[in-house]
Write a protein that holds these residues in place. Structure first.
Motif, short mmCIF file in Angstrom:
data_model
loop_
_atom_site.label_atom_id
_atom_site.label_comp_id
_atom_site.label_asym_id
_atom_site.label_seq_id
_atom_site.Cartn_x
_atom_site.Cartn_y
_atom_site.Cartn_z
N SER A 242 0.82 -1.22 0.00
CA SER A 242 0.00 0.00 0.00
C SER A 242 0.85 1.26 0.00
CB SER A 242 -0.93 0.01 1.22
OG SER A 242 -0.20 0.03 2.42
N SER A 243 2.14 1.12 0.32
CA SER A 243 3.04 2.27 0.34
C SER A 243 4.01 2.29 -0.82
CB SER A 243 3.83 2.30 1.66
OG SER A 243 2.97 2.33 2.77
N CYS A 244 3.84 1.35 -1.76
CA CYS A 244 4.66 1.30 -2.98
C CYS A 244 6.12 0.95 -2.70
CB CYS A 244 4.58 2.61 -3.77
SG CYS A 244 2.90 3.08 -4.20
N TYR A 245 6.36 0.13 -1.68
CA TYR A 245 7.70 -0.36 -1.38
C TYR A 245 7.83 -1.80 -1.88
CZ TYR A 245 9.23 3.47 1.67
OH TYR A 245 9.61 4.68 2.16
N ALA A 246 9.06 -2.20 -2.11
CA ALA A 246 9.31 -3.62 -2.36
C ALA A 246 8.96 -4.41 -1.11
CB ALA A 246 10.78 -3.83 -2.74
N GLY A 247 8.38 -5.58 -1.29
CA GLY A 247 7.91 -6.35 -0.14
C GLY A 247 8.99 -7.05 0.64
N GLY A 248 10.16 -7.29 0.02
CA GLY A 248 11.21 -8.03 0.70
C GLY A 248 10.91 -9.51 0.76
N VAL A 249 11.78 -10.23 1.47
CA VAL A 249 11.65 -11.68 1.60
C VAL A 249 11.52 -12.03 3.08
CG1 VAL A 249 12.79 -13.89 1.17
CG2 VAL A 249 13.06 -12.02 -0.47
N PRO A 250 10.45 -12.75 3.45
CA PRO A 250 9.49 -13.42 2.58
C PRO A 250 8.19 -12.68 2.35
CG PRO A 250 9.24 -14.26 4.78
CD PRO A 250 10.33 -13.22 4.85
N ALA A 251 8.04 -11.44 2.87
CA ALA A 251 6.73 -10.79 2.88
C ALA A 251 6.17 -10.51 1.49
CB ALA A 251 6.79 -9.49 3.68
#
Length: 301
Positions: free
Chosen positions: A136-145
């Protein structure tokens, strides 16, 4: 030319075929370019049955943003909601609630529980209208999210040296290098360095290290991690190949008192590859002190 004039459909069909060929050629060229920054493949990828995870004819889709529990007896599962603030999602009956994680979970180190509680208090007090979430904030989700991205599909591209995971949401791309050895010096990043191999039964095993920590969490409860985070994912197709399941193991001795195990399951859907641009729409229109979208320090050009 006379043939095209008499049969305009033939012209359109050939044009479509040409565009598909050009797209495939461009994609292959991109794979070669990105391979230049890959970990050294001294031993090559492990040999095994290669499942059909990627196609131009289908994608993988799931609803909801919650990790599933692991199989019984494997180990402890993911962080759950605070019992005092049960989570109610869009598909549940009742008023939708916010993601408030259980900071009293004994698996959490004190610093992690404290950080999560501060985030919970910020939202419960009304200081922020919504807690942080990467999507919702336009960030990369990362791992594992990033695997929790809901409602919009993701795709695989499989080559002998790389496997790409491409999300329709904001064109996020994760690259898995098919080798058995990490780089000696891993530069920390949103998706870290992921290496993988196929096992004999067709399971895709992905091993990821080198993950940065800013606005990077394990889940929508904002469970944090340190730079010691080590994530192992095991992707397995169902017998009928209509479902894809992943079992995730998370190790971070500075954040958790024992490893966490969690699962996610997607359905195969017919879907062409599209793009959804996050930053065009995300604004704090109602003054709720939402987390701002990422901003570059300087223009690209």
């Amino acid at each position: 030319m006379a043939t095209f004039a008499k049969n305009p459909n033939l012209h359109r069909d050939l044009s479509k075929a040409l565009m598909r060929s050009l797209s495939i050629a461009a994609l292959c060229a991109s794979v070669v370019v990105f391979a230049a920054g890959a970990p050294a493949q001294e031993h090559g990828p492990a040999k095994g049955k290669i499942p059909e995870l990627g196609s131009s004819q289908f994608a993988w889709l799931v609803l909801g943003v919650t990790w599933l529990d692991p199989p019984p007896g494997l180990g402890r599962g993911p962080i759950r909601p605070d019992p005092a603030h049960p989570y109610v999602g869009n598909r549940d009956r009742g008023q939708v609630t916010l993601h408030i994680g259980n900071t009293k979970d004994p698996v959490l180190k004190p610093w992690a529980a404290k950080q999560m509680q501060e985030s919970n208090d910020e939202v419960l007090s009304g200081k922020r209208g919504l807690p942080f979430s990467a999507q919702s904030s336009c960030y990369a989700g990362g791992v594992p999210a990033q695997l929790l991205t809901p409602a919009l599909p993701f795709y695989f591209i499989q080559t002998p040296r790389q496997v790409w995971m491409i999300w329709e949401t904001d064109q996020q791309v994760r690259r898995i290098y098919m080798t058995d050895k990490h780089s000696e010096n891993v530069k920390r990043s949103w998706y870290g360095e992921a290496i993988g191999h196929y096992e004999a039964d067709g399971t895709l095993v992905v091993d990821t290290i080198g993950l940065q920590t800013k606005n990077s969490y394990l889940d929508w409860f904002r469970t944090p991690h340190t730079e010691k985070l080590h994530v192992i994912e095991r992707y397995k197709l169902s017998e009928d190949a209509k479902t894809l399941e992943v079992l995730v193991k998370v190790e971070d001795p500075d954040t958790f008192n024992e490893p966490l195990y969690m699962m996610r399951r997607w359905n195969k859907v017919p879907n062409q590859l599209l793009e959804t641009v996050c930053a065009e729409n995300e604004r704090d229109q109602f003054g709720k002190n939402l987390f701002p979208i990422p901003q570059a320090d300087k223009p690209d050009f």
